[in-house]
Design a protein around this motif. Structure first.
Motif, short mmCIF file in Angstrom:
data_model
loop_
_atom_site.label_atom_id
_atom_site.label_comp_id
_atom_site.label_asym_id
_atom_site.label_seq_id
_atom_site.Cartn_x
_atom_site.Cartn_y
_atom_site.Cartn_z
N THR A 176 27.30 35.81 40.98
CA THR A 176 28.16 36.94 40.65
C THR A 176 29.63 36.51 40.56
O THR A 176 30.10 35.71 41.35
N ILE A 177 30.36 37.09 39.58
CA ILE A 177 31.81 36.91 39.50
C ILE A 177 32.47 38.00 40.33
O ILE A 177 32.16 39.18 40.18
N ASN A 178 33.37 37.61 41.20
CA ASN A 178 34.07 38.56 42.05
C ASN A 178 35.49 38.77 41.52
O ASN A 178 36.31 37.85 41.56
N PHE A 179 35.76 39.97 41.01
CA PHE A 179 37.10 40.31 40.53
C PHE A 179 37.87 41.03 41.62
O PHE A 179 37.33 41.92 42.29
N THR A 180 39.12 40.66 41.80
CA THR A 180 40.00 41.38 42.71
C THR A 180 41.16 41.96 41.90
O THR A 180 41.58 41.39 40.88
N VAL A 238 35.57 55.50 42.88
CA VAL A 238 35.48 54.87 41.57
C VAL A 238 36.72 54.03 41.29
O VAL A 238 37.85 54.49 41.47
N ILE A 239 36.51 52.80 40.84
CA ILE A 239 37.62 51.93 40.41
C ILE A 239 37.74 52.05 38.90
O ILE A 239 36.77 51.88 38.17
N LYS A 240 38.93 52.39 38.43
CA LYS A 240 39.10 52.63 37.01
C LYS A 240 40.47 52.16 36.56
O LYS A 240 41.26 51.66 37.35
N GLY A 241 40.77 52.34 35.28
CA GLY A 241 42.07 51.96 34.74
C GLY A 241 41.93 51.19 33.44
O GLY A 241 40.84 50.79 33.03
N ALA A 242 43.07 51.00 32.76
CA ALA A 242 43.06 50.38 31.43
C ALA A 242 42.61 48.93 31.46
O ALA A 242 41.95 48.46 30.53
N THR A 243 42.97 48.19 32.49
CA THR A 243 42.51 46.81 32.57
C THR A 243 41.09 46.73 33.14
O THR A 243 40.31 45.86 32.75
N VAL A 244 40.76 47.64 34.04
CA VAL A 244 39.40 47.68 34.59
C VAL A 244 38.38 47.90 33.48
O VAL A 244 37.34 47.23 33.41
N GLU A 245 38.67 48.84 32.58
CA GLU A 245 37.74 49.11 31.48
C GLU A 245 37.56 47.90 30.58
O GLU A 245 36.46 47.65 30.08
N GLN A 246 38.63 47.15 30.36
CA GLN A 246 38.49 45.95 29.55
C GLN A 246 37.57 44.93 30.22
O GLN A 246 36.72 44.33 29.57
N VAL A 247 37.75 44.74 31.52
CA VAL A 247 36.90 43.81 32.26
C VAL A 247 35.44 44.29 32.21
O VAL A 247 34.52 43.49 31.97
N GLU A 248 35.23 45.58 32.40
CA GLU A 248 33.86 46.12 32.38
C GLU A 248 33.20 45.90 31.02
O GLU A 248 32.03 45.52 30.95
N ASP A 302 26.59 39.43 36.07
CA ASP A 302 26.83 40.27 37.24
C ASP A 302 28.24 40.07 37.77
O ASP A 302 28.77 38.95 37.76
N TYR A 303 28.85 41.15 38.27
CA TYR A 303 30.22 41.06 38.79
C TYR A 303 30.48 42.18 39.78
O TYR A 303 29.75 43.19 39.82
N THR A 304 31.53 42.01 40.56
CA THR A 304 32.04 43.07 41.43
C THR A 304 33.54 43.19 41.19
O THR A 304 34.17 42.24 40.74
N ILE A 305 34.10 44.37 41.46
CA ILE A 305 35.54 44.58 41.41
C ILE A 305 35.97 45.21 42.72
O ILE A 305 35.39 46.20 43.15
N GLU A 306 36.99 44.64 43.35
CA GLU A 306 37.49 45.15 44.62
C GLU A 306 38.99 45.38 44.54
O GLU A 306 39.73 44.52 44.06
N VAL A 307 39.45 46.55 44.99
CA VAL A 307 40.88 46.88 45.04
C VAL A 307 41.41 46.49 46.41
O VAL A 307 40.90 46.94 47.44
N LEU A 308 42.45 45.63 46.43
CA LEU A 308 43.01 45.09 47.66
C LEU A 308 44.53 45.10 47.57
O LEU A 308 45.09 45.22 46.48
N PRO A 309 45.23 44.95 48.70
CA PRO A 309 46.66 44.66 48.61
C PRO A 309 46.87 43.41 47.76
O PRO A 309 46.08 42.46 47.83
N TRP A 310 47.94 43.40 46.96
CA TRP A 310 48.09 42.34 45.96
C TRP A 310 48.07 40.94 46.56
O TRP A 310 47.43 40.03 46.00
N ALA A 311 48.74 40.71 47.67
CA ALA A 311 48.78 39.37 48.24
C ALA A 311 47.38 38.85 48.56
O ALA A 311 47.07 37.68 48.35
N PRO A 328 35.73 30.37 45.26
CA PRO A 328 35.02 30.08 44.02
C PRO A 328 34.44 31.34 43.38
O PRO A 328 34.08 32.30 44.08
N MET A 329 34.38 31.36 42.06
CA MET A 329 33.85 32.47 41.26
C MET A 329 34.63 33.76 41.48
O MET A 329 34.10 34.86 41.37
N THR A 330 35.92 33.62 41.79
CA THR A 330 36.78 34.79 42.01
C THR A 330 37.92 34.78 41.00
O THR A 330 38.53 33.75 40.73
N CYS A 331 38.21 35.96 40.43
CA CYS A 331 39.28 36.13 39.45
C CYS A 331 40.10 37.36 39.82
O CYS A 331 39.55 38.35 40.29
#
Length: 237
Positions: free
Chosen positions: A20-24, A38-48, A57-66, A76-79
């Protein structure tokens, strides 16, 4: 055994990196944000859309930017997205871009009395930004002496609206939406840069190339522009 593996790969999708690719990302509407669960937004939709086209397969997680940025540096396998691509960051990641091309501007609270015709005049003020955000680097490189660094974008915005800081950098695209809801106004332009997906250095090259091709098609077909219009961002050609 090799023959059996070859037959299995012919019968089913088979890759050397079937994990799986893990997107943050961060909470920075309308580009990427959480609405309830729900995680959404203009860049999220492009990734989806990119990942749906690839069937990976992938996951998207919303975190503090740092933290979002740090994980993409080390795991590894994180973008991480949407990430400004500048000379300092270029060698740190493998890139897929552009999710957008944007200018960054300095804004202030309406009625604050803060004015600056250029960046030199802006340097007398206290500027707020987020830890590990690319704007922190830009402000330091441009010699801004009075920086206030918060944990995330929303904390910086609260400081601006309460008068605890004088200005903050913000995406010009986001500003067009924010000014409809908050008493803010533009002061001056800070920088311009492409924003993309930044992946950890060991990320497979063939998978990066497929993701880039999927994004290129999204842009060529006009789907990227449609997504921006959906989120209230009218981009010029």
């Amino acid at each position: 055994m090799k023959k059996l593996l070859l037959l299995a790969c012919l019968a089913l999708p088979c890759t050397a990196h079937a994990q799986t690719i893990n997107f943050t990302t961060e909470d920075y509407a309308p580009f990427n944000y959480r609405e309830g669960k729900v995680i959404k937004g203009a860049t999220v939709e492009q990734v989806e859309k990119m990942m749906a086209a690839l069937g990976v397969d992938y996951t998207i997680e919303v975190l503090p930017w740092a933290r979002a940025f740090g994980l993409a540096r080390t795991a590894p396998m994180t973008c991480v997205f949407a990430t400004a691509h500048n000379s300092e960051r270029d060698p740190l990641f493998k890139w897929i871009e552009p999710l957008l091309v944007d200018r960054n501007i300095l804004i202030t609270r309406k009625g604050s009395g803060v004015t600056a015709g250029n960046l030199d005049e802006a340097k007398k003020y206290t500027i707020g930004t987020q830890r590990e955000d690319y704007t922190e680097t830009i402000l330091k490189e441009k010699g801004f002496p009075k920086l206030d660094v918060a944990s995330d974008f929303n904390a910086t915005l609260r400081k601006l609206l309460s008068g605890r800081i004088d200005m903050m950098p913000i995406s010009e695209l986001y500003f067009d939406k924010l000014k409809a809801d908050q008493p803010v106004e533009m002061v001056t332009v800070l920088s311009a840069q492409p924003m993309g997906i930044a992946c950890e250095k060991s990320f497979p090259d063939d998978l990066r190339a497929k993701m880039q091709a999927a994004l290129d098609k999204l842009i060529a077909d006009g789907d990227q522009k449609k997504i921006f219009l959906k989120y209230g961002m009218n981009l010029s050609d």
